[in-house]
Design a protein around this motif. Structure first.
Motif, PDB file in Angstrom:
ATOM      1  N   LEU A  40       0.870  -1.173   0.000  1.00  0.00           N
ATOM      2  CA  LEU A  40       0.000   0.000   0.000  1.00  0.00           C
ATOM      3  C   LEU A  40       0.907   1.223   0.000  1.00  0.00           C
ATOM      4  CD1 LEU A  40       0.175   1.091   3.204  1.00  0.00           C
ATOM      5  CD2 LEU A  40      -1.302  -0.896   3.526  1.00  0.00           C
ATOM      6  N   GLY A  41       0.323   2.363  -0.331  1.00  0.00           N
ATOM      7  CA  GLY A  41       1.158   3.556  -0.360  1.00  0.00           C
ATOM      8  C   GLY A  41       0.413   4.793  -0.803  1.00  0.00           C
ATOM      9  N   LEU A  42       1.152   5.890  -0.860  1.00  0.00           N
ATOM     10  CA  LEU A  42       0.655   7.182  -1.308  1.00  0.00           C
ATOM     11  C   LEU A  42       1.449   7.629  -2.520  1.00  0.00           C
ATOM     12  CD1 LEU A  42       0.450   8.964   2.177  1.00  0.00           C
ATOM     13  CD2 LEU A  42      -1.443   7.896   0.917  1.00  0.00           C
ATOM     14  N   HIS A  43       0.851   8.483  -3.312  1.00  0.00           N
ATOM     15  CA  HIS A  43       1.563   8.976  -4.486  1.00  0.00           C
ATOM     16  C   HIS A  43       1.081  10.357  -4.888  1.00  0.00           C
ATOM     17  CE1 HIS A  43      -1.977   6.823  -6.260  1.00  0.00           C
ATOM     18  NE2 HIS A  43      -2.043   7.943  -6.979  1.00  0.00           N
ATOM     19  N   GLN A  44       1.903  11.016  -5.674  1.00  0.00           N
ATOM     20  CA  GLN A  44       1.490  12.220  -6.383  1.00  0.00           C
ATOM     21  C   GLN A  44       1.517  11.880  -7.857  1.00  0.00           C
ATOM     22  OE1 GLN A  44       3.921  15.763  -6.070  1.00  0.00           O
ATOM     23  NE2 GLN A  44       2.159  17.055  -6.454  1.00  0.00           N
ATOM     24  N   LYS A  45       0.351  11.877  -8.472  1.00  0.00           N
ATOM     25  CA  LYS A  45       0.229  11.470  -9.867  1.00  0.00           C
ATOM     26  C   LYS A  45      -0.397  12.594 -10.672  1.00  0.00           C
ATOM     27  CE  LYS A  45      -2.051   8.081 -12.813  1.00  0.00           C
ATOM     28  NZ  LYS A  45      -2.899   9.121 -13.461  1.00  0.00           N
ATOM     29  N   GLY A  46       0.234  12.908 -11.774  1.00  0.00           N
ATOM     30  CA  GLY A  46      -0.291  13.943 -12.652  1.00  0.00           C
ATOM     31  C   GLY A  46      -0.022  13.589 -14.103  1.00  0.00           C
ATOM     32  N   TYR A  47       0.121  14.603 -14.935  1.00  0.00           N
ATOM     33  CA  TYR A  47       0.328  14.396 -16.352  1.00  0.00           C
ATOM     34  C   TYR A  47       1.326  15.404 -16.890  1.00  0.00           C
ATOM     35  CZ  TYR A  47      -4.059  11.762 -16.023  1.00  0.00           C
ATOM     36  OH  TYR A  47      -5.037  10.877 -15.657  1.00  0.00           O
ATOM     37  N   ALA A  48       2.099  14.975 -17.878  1.00  0.00           N
ATOM     38  CA  ALA A  48       2.867  15.907 -18.684  1.00  0.00           C
ATOM     39  C   ALA A  48       1.875  16.496 -19.681  1.00  0.00           C
ATOM     40  CB  ALA A  48       4.008  15.192 -19.399  1.00  0.00           C
ATOM     41  N   LEU A  49       1.703  17.813 -19.644  1.00  0.00           N
ATOM     42  CA  LEU A  49       0.638  18.483 -20.396  1.00  0.00           C
ATOM     43  C   LEU A  49       1.197  19.242 -21.586  1.00  0.00           C
ATOM     44  CD1 LEU A  49      -2.347  19.593 -20.567  1.00  0.00           C
ATOM     45  CD2 LEU A  49      -1.560  21.462 -19.075  1.00  0.00           C
ATOM     46  N   GLU A  50       0.581  19.030 -22.740  1.00  0.00           N
ATOM     47  CA  GLU A  50       0.823  19.872 -23.913  1.00  0.00           C
ATOM     48  C   GLU A  50      -0.508  20.507 -24.280  1.00  0.00           C
ATOM     49  OE1 GLU A  50       2.869  18.274 -27.240  1.00  0.00           O
ATOM     50  OE2 GLU A  50       4.458  17.332 -26.030  1.00  0.00           O
ATOM     51  N   ALA A  51      -0.602  21.833 -24.086  1.00  0.00           N
ATOM     52  CA  ALA A  51      -1.885  22.507 -24.263  1.00  0.00           C
ATOM     53  C   ALA A  51      -1.649  23.991 -24.523  1.00  0.00           C
ATOM     54  CB  ALA A  51      -2.750  22.335 -23.016  1.00  0.00           C
TER      55      ALA A  51
END
Length: 216
Positions: A40-51
């Protein structure tokens, strides 16, 4: 969140090193051909954004959990599969209007684990591999199949790579292995449907930092 993950990881390692005993614990544990456990665990998840310039992305924190099977091939090499669930929420802002982007994945990584020699009750390792991911919330923001200008979807089937470092600590009844891993999506997950979504966002590629606590 990144700083917190790094801080927690080094705190755990420091405390565990300080409490290492001279008596060897679980001496035969790593001799088993297959080991099982859970994580189990925690994370910071996002995206590489091109916009376009009027689009902003807020990365979100989340959790992950699952089970694992560890197949030993030699004293220093093993192969792992760690099926589980990853859940987090990000947000995209178009012209000042925020849209939540939830993401709940079935996560199936296949990894190779390279371990150091055991020193008393501690053993370091590096881990790397690829994963298949099924996004249960891929269609969450497709409200009117493109009639709404902000309608979009995320791809349901994606592949990611991951690489991490960690350490295993042997206790009388279990082995505890904290690790920090970076996760990188290989594919553009964004599918623009509405006019604003298609015109303003071209790519979203998963990026994340994971703190994982494994028990075997």
């Amino acid at each position: 969140m990144k700083k917190l993950v790094v801080f927690l990881f080094f705190c755990i390692c420091t405390i565990s090193y300080g409490q290492t005993e001279r008596v060897l614990q679980l001496q035969n544990f790593d001799k088993k051909p297959i080991r099982y456990g859970f994580y189990l665990g925690l994370h910071q998840k996002g995206y590489a954004l091109e916009a376009s310039n009027n689009v902003t992305l807020s990365n979100g924190a989340g959790f992950h959990l699952g089970v694992l099977a560890d197949l030993k091939t030699s004293e220093f090499i093993s192969f792992l599969t760690e099926p589980g669930i990853i859940s987090s929420t990000n947000s995209l802002t178009f012209d000042g209007i925020k849209t939540e982007v939830p993401a709940t994945y079935f996560h199936l990584p296949i990894s190779i684990k390279l371990r150091t020699r055991r020193l008393n009750n501690t053993r370091g390792f590096i881990i790397g591999g690829v994963s298949y991911n099924y996004n249960f919330t891929a269609k969450k923001n497709n409200n009117d199949n493109g009639a709404n200008p902000r309608d979009f979807e995320l791809k349901q089937h994606t592949f990611m790579g991951e690489f991490g470092i960690g350490a295993s600590f042997y206790f009388p009844y279990f082995k505890f292995s904290p690790s920090i891993r970076g996760v990188y999506g290989f594919q553009n997950e964004f599918i623009g449907l509405g006019s604003i979504a298609k015109a303003n966002v071209s790519e979203l590629r998963t990026r994340g930092v994971f703190l994982t606590l494994t028990f075997q």
